[in-house]
Design a protein around this motif. Structure first.
Motif, short mmCIF file in Angstrom:
data_model
loop_
_atom_site.label_atom_id
_atom_site.label_comp_id
_atom_site.label_asym_id
_atom_site.label_seq_id
_atom_site.Cartn_x
_atom_site.Cartn_y
_atom_site.Cartn_z
N ALA A 69 0.83 -1.21 0.00
CA ALA A 69 0.00 0.00 0.00
C ALA A 69 0.87 1.26 0.00
O ALA A 69 0.58 2.21 -0.73
CB ALA A 69 -0.93 0.00 1.21
N ARG A 70 1.90 1.23 0.80
CA ARG A 70 2.81 2.39 0.82
C ARG A 70 3.48 2.59 -0.53
O ARG A 70 3.62 3.71 -1.02
CB ARG A 70 3.87 2.21 1.90
CG ARG A 70 3.38 2.44 3.30
CD ARG A 70 4.48 2.27 4.30
NE ARG A 70 3.98 2.46 5.66
CZ ARG A 70 4.61 2.09 6.75
NH1 ARG A 70 5.78 1.49 6.65
NH2 ARG A 70 4.10 2.31 7.94
N SER A 71 3.89 1.49 -1.12
CA SER A 71 4.54 1.55 -2.43
C SER A 71 3.59 2.11 -3.48
O SER A 71 3.95 2.98 -4.27
CB SER A 71 5.02 0.16 -2.82
OG SER A 71 5.52 0.16 -4.13
N LYS A 72 2.35 1.60 -3.47
CA LYS A 72 1.36 2.10 -4.43
C LYS A 72 1.08 3.57 -4.21
O LYS A 72 0.95 4.34 -5.18
CB LYS A 72 0.06 1.31 -4.31
CG LYS A 72 0.11 -0.05 -4.93
CD LYS A 72 -1.23 -0.76 -4.79
CE LYS A 72 -1.20 -2.14 -5.38
NZ LYS A 72 -2.48 -2.84 -5.23
N ALA A 73 0.98 3.96 -2.95
CA ALA A 73 0.69 5.37 -2.65
C ALA A 73 1.82 6.26 -3.14
O ALA A 73 1.58 7.31 -3.75
CB ALA A 73 0.47 5.56 -1.16
N VAL A 77 1.47 9.03 -6.19
CA VAL A 77 1.78 10.44 -5.98
C VAL A 77 2.86 10.89 -6.95
O VAL A 77 2.75 11.93 -7.59
CB VAL A 77 2.22 10.68 -4.51
CG1 VAL A 77 2.81 12.06 -4.35
CG2 VAL A 77 1.03 10.50 -3.58
N SER A 78 3.92 10.08 -7.09
CA SER A 78 5.00 10.49 -7.98
C SER A 78 4.56 10.45 -9.44
O SER A 78 4.94 11.29 -10.23
CB SER A 78 6.24 9.61 -7.77
OG SER A 78 5.97 8.28 -8.17
N ARG A 79 3.71 9.49 -9.82
CA ARG A 79 3.25 9.38 -11.19
C ARG A 79 2.34 10.55 -11.55
O ARG A 79 2.43 11.12 -12.62
CB ARG A 79 2.50 8.05 -11.37
CG ARG A 79 2.16 7.76 -12.80
CD ARG A 79 1.64 6.37 -13.04
NE ARG A 79 1.31 5.64 -11.84
CZ ARG A 79 0.18 5.00 -11.63
NH1 ARG A 79 -0.76 5.01 -12.55
NH2 ARG A 79 -0.04 4.34 -10.52
N GLU A 111 -6.45 10.00 0.61
CA GLU A 111 -7.26 9.82 1.81
C GLU A 111 -7.72 8.36 1.93
O GLU A 111 -7.70 7.79 3.02
CB GLU A 111 -8.47 10.76 1.78
CG GLU A 111 -8.11 12.21 2.03
CD GLU A 111 -9.30 13.16 1.84
OE1 GLU A 111 -10.43 12.67 1.60
OE2 GLU A 111 -9.09 14.38 1.94
N GLY A 112 -8.11 7.78 0.80
CA GLY A 112 -8.51 6.37 0.81
C GLY A 112 -7.36 5.45 1.21
O GLY A 112 -7.53 4.53 2.01
N VAL A 113 -6.20 5.72 0.63
CA VAL A 113 -5.02 4.90 0.95
C VAL A 113 -4.63 5.09 2.41
O VAL A 113 -4.29 4.11 3.10
CB VAL A 113 -3.84 5.26 0.01
CG1 VAL A 113 -2.55 4.63 0.47
CG2 VAL A 113 -4.17 4.83 -1.41
#
Length: 160
Positions: A69-73, A77-79, A111-113
């Motif tokens: 989840a942290r990686s996806k978040a 954000v970076s993408r 917020e969801g993440v």
């Protein structure tokens, strides 16, 4: 007089024999109860070990999910903040040229993440607490059974 003494000694021997038989019967009953307690304890330990390993697996899975989840978040954000990558995003974001709308979408996703992350942290903490409780239960029961074993050993020694 000799016959009286012989009769008294015979009665005494019979009484001692009955006492010894009674003591041996109590010893057998104690051993049976101890065996039953040990079998029950072994089953309970096996059940607790199974629960403990299941909890450990769940905690490991949660940790992995948290990292994912942290990686996806961070990737999201970076993408979304990278203008070169912005064109490769899904259609709803790509068709939206309005930076404010994109910012709101990113904020909502974040917020969801974050909510999911908090939920997973809480679940992980709950599982860790449960694991500690199970371990404490196991330790307490082992100590109790050890005390019972010592008590039974003393009773058997007194009867011998």
């Amino acid at each position: 007089i000799l016959q009286d003494q012989q009769l008294a000694l015979g009665n005494r021997i019979e009484s001692l024999t009955q006492t010894a038989d009674s003591a041996m019967e109590r010893e057998r009953e104690s051993e049976t109860r101890l065996d039953e307690a040990l079998n029950l304890h072994a089953r309970q330990i096996a059940q607790r070990q199974a629960r403990e390993s299941e909890l450990e697996r769940t905690v490991a899975e949660l940790g992995s999910a948290l990292v994912t989840a942290r990686s996806k978040a961070s990737k999201t954000v970076s993408r979304k903040s990278d203008p070169a990558v912005a064109g490769t995003m899904d259609n709803s974001d790509a068709t939206s040229e309005n930076p404010t709308a994109r910012l709101q979408a990113v904020e909502q996703e974040m917020e969801g993440v974050i909510a999911q992350l908090q939920f997973e942290k809480q679940r992980c903490e709950t599982l860790q607490n449960e694991l500690r409780d199970v371990s404490k239960e196991r330790t307490d029961e082992a100590a109790s059974n050890h005390a019972k074993q010592i008590k039974t050993d003393r009773q058997v020694a007194e009867l011998s």
